[in-house]
Scaffold this motif. Structure first.
Motif: not given
Length: 196
Positions: A11-12, A73-75, A84-87
């Motif tokens: 989610r964002p 984004f929070i995974g 944590l994910m960054e795009r």
């Protein structure tokens, strides 16, 4: 994505420290407080934020939220924050001018939350979920990453999901192994991994 280890979703990330408080193992915390704990942990040394204050992390993720070519984004693992994910668009952020971009490239960072009770195969499941999330966008043809040359654990994970090292590059903050993974390479790696 659902695996033997559970369900992984994203989610964002909400960069506002006072909004959308989440309950977690450490009580009720905002996304920024949660991420601050993760990026300042000794296991997150390659994020180069070990000495960051909460205000520094807040400023960083407010800037990412406002940036037109970068998202965070929070995974979630079974509904609980776990990574944590960054795009990012590598032609505008991180790799601008440092590599030969191709149409459909997307950049990625990920960080698994530190834990005292690790699950075997968890980090591989996280990176697989991250790759699935990125490739869910049909315009994405290739994922590019730039991990520190000395981050051997991430190099092994990247290889396991299909990344190929292109070359070493010099960035202002580190020497990095520019690596890329096409949709086809990811699918091949998944099939080979499932066959083992």
């Amino acid at each position: 994505m659902t695996t033997a280890l559970g369900t992984f979703t994203t989610r964002p990330l909400d960069p506002f420290p006072s909004s959308r408080l989440r309950s977690g193992k450490g009580g009720t915390v905002s996304d920024v407080e949660l991420v601050h704990r993760w990026v300042t942990h000794p296991k997150a040394s390659f994020w180069l934020m070990g000495g960051a204050r909460l205000e520094d992390v807040e400023r960083e993720y407010m800037a990412i939220s406002a940036h037109p070519h970068h998202d965070a984004f929070i995974g979630l693992h079974n509904g609980e924050p776990a990574f944590l994910m960054e795009r990012y668009d590598p032609t505008e952020v991180e790799l601008k001018g440092l590599y030969e971009a191709e149409p459909g490239d997307i950049g990625m960072h990920f960080l698994v939350a530190p834990t005292d009770t690790p699950l075997h195969g968890f980090t591989r499941a996280v990176i697989t979920a991250v790759m699935e999330t990125l490739f869910a966008d049909p315009s994405v043809r290739r994922v590019v990453v730039e991990p520190d040359v000395s981050n051997s654990a991430v190099h092994a994970l990247n290889k396991a999901v299909g990344f190929e090292v292109l070359r070493e590059i010099a960035k202002p903050e580190k020497n990095a192994l520019l690596s890329a993974c096409t949709r086809e390479q990811f699918e091949t790696a998944r099939r080979e991994g499932a066959a083992r």
